[in-house]
Design an enzyme around this catalytic site. Sequence first.
Site, mmCIF file in Angstrom:
data_model
loop_
_atom_site.group_PDB
_atom_site.id
_atom_site.type_symbol
_atom_site.label_atom_id
_atom_site.label_comp_id
_atom_site.label_asym_id
_atom_site.label_seq_id
_atom_site.Cartn_x
_atom_site.Cartn_y
_atom_site.Cartn_z
ATOM 1 N N GLU A 1 10.272 -4.014 9.986
ATOM 2 C CA GLU A 1 10.223 -2.979 11.029
ATOM 3 C C GLU A 1 9.649 -1.692 10.417
ATOM 4 O O GLU A 1 10.046 -1.305 9.324
ATOM 5 C CB GLU A 1 11.665 -2.749 11.480
ATOM 6 N N LEU B 1 9.610 2.141 10.190
ATOM 7 C CA LEU B 1 10.550 3.217 10.502
ATOM 8 C C LEU B 1 9.794 4.534 10.642
ATOM 9 O O LEU B 1 8.946 4.857 9.799
ATOM 10 C CB LEU B 1 11.586 3.359 9.383
ATOM 11 N N ASP C 1 20.176 0.339 -5.733
ATOM 12 C CA ASP C 1 19.080 1.153 -6.303
ATOM 13 C C ASP C 1 19.013 2.460 -5.512
ATOM 14 O O ASP C 1 17.971 2.845 -4.989
ATOM 15 C CB ASP C 1 17.756 0.380 -6.195
HETATM 16 P P1 ADP Z 1 8.449 0.063 -3.501
HETATM 17 O O1 ADP Z 1 9.103 -1.277 -3.320
HETATM 18 O O2 ADP Z 1 7.044 -0.030 -3.979
HETATM 19 O O3 ADP Z 1 9.272 1.022 -4.344
HETATM 20 P P2 ADP Z 1 9.418 1.299 -1.039
HETATM 21 O O4 ADP Z 1 10.166 0.203 -0.364
HETATM 22 O O5 ADP Z 1 10.237 2.313 -1.755
HETATM 23 O O6 ADP Z 1 8.309 0.700 -2.032
HETATM 24 O O7 ADP Z 1 8.496 1.981 0.051
HETATM 25 C C1 ADP Z 1 7.512 2.963 -0.294
HETATM 26 C C2 ADP Z 1 7.592 4.152 0.677
HETATM 27 O O8 ADP Z 1 7.298 3.697 2.003
HETATM 28 C C3 ADP Z 1 8.978 4.769 0.765
HETATM 29 O O9 ADP Z 1 9.118 5.806 -0.137
HETATM 30 C C4 ADP Z 1 9.052 5.253 2.202
HETATM 31 O O10 ADP Z 1 8.519 6.556 2.318
HETATM 32 C C5 ADP Z 1 8.142 4.309 2.944
HETATM 33 N N1 ADP Z 1 8.901 3.237 3.654
HETATM 34 C C6 ADP Z 1 9.755 2.324 3.108
HETATM 35 N N2 ADP Z 1 10.190 1.468 4.027
HETATM 36 C C7 ADP Z 1 9.608 1.824 5.198
HETATM 37 C C8 ADP Z 1 9.655 1.313 6.541
HETATM 38 N N3 ADP Z 1 10.384 0.229 6.848
HETATM 39 N N4 ADP Z 1 8.923 1.949 7.484
HETATM 40 C C9 ADP Z 1 8.154 3.013 7.171
HETATM 41 N N5 ADP Z 1 8.059 3.540 5.939
HETATM 42 C C10 ADP Z 1 8.770 2.950 4.953
#
Ligand code: ADP
Length: 297
Positions: free
Chosen positions: A94, A96, A202
């Site tokens: 999804e 966000l 984490d």
């Molecule tokens: P990684 O696994 O490379 O550390 P993240 O899961 O932390 O990546 O996601 C990278 C960035 O994307 C986050 O810092 C956040 O700003 C954004 N993000 C993460 N999940 C979502 C989501 N479901 N929808 C929109 N943006 C997201």
Amino acid sequence: MQKWQPIDQEISKKLGEPFISRDHRPVGGGCINDAYAISDSSQTFFVKLNSVALMPMFVAEAAGLQEIIESTSVRAPTPICWGATENHSYIVMEFLDLGGNSASAKTSPSVILGQQLALMHKKTSDQFGWKMDNTIGSTTQPNTYSKDWLAFYGESRLAYQFDLAAKNGGQASLTDKGHKLLDSFHHFFTRYTPRPSLLHGDLWSGNVAVLTSGQPTIFDPAVYYGDRETDLAMTELFGGFGQGFYDAYNETWPLDPGYTTRKTLYNLYHILNHFNLFGGAYGAQAEHMTSQLLSEV
Ligand code: ADP
């Protein structure tokens, strides 16, 4: 684009209607994966890509998000599909709408997060560990079940990272001190018996955000069942979450007064992992923390 076609197909299967992505916007801010917001004319999904070999990381991330969602406590993105194409492993979830702040909410998002995290931690298991191994950053995080927190934290967390550090060029003095700490860290638990709580695993500020609705959300978890103090300790490692967060957490489920004495022990795991991921000065920091802990036992 060719690369998106197999992913679009999997999304379509899940939705039960065709989805053909037209727009692929890179999303920054992550540490490990390439992230994108992919859209057709009406829907957007959040996608992370990595090498084919790292597919198990996304399988575990999807299961972790699902576990958090099932606890009906803190908001987390719903996983849609995950797997591997010829060239990539991927997870689709999804999208966000991030970018909210305190001004957009009646109650401060950090207060809500404090309450909701305590509720998530109230979801407990009868054992420490989890049904599958996952990753912390891109390092394997073993989650072999154990009834004994000291055995679990010693073997599956500290010893695992100390051994990796030795292989990754860590100083012999770090290894020596690590062995001594593993023999003595039970002293931090003489008056405290942790319970196996559902953990994010984490929980640094980069894995928390506020929706435009003002609701807090967490993502990118390394889920397992363990001492809730480990999540709290990590919130303090790279800049805190604000006093409102800690007050709300403590009002919902007070922490043991000995929490502060175990904080460094718990954050040592993450600093060792940072050394194993990024090298550099994290090795000296891990050794300094280990020396400090040894001086307290
Ligand atoms: P990684 O696994 O490379 O550390 P993240 O899961 O932390 O990546 O996601 C990278 C960035 O994307 C986050 O810092 C956040 O700003 C954004 N993000 C993460 N999940 C979502 C989501 N479901 N929808 C929109 N943006 C997201």
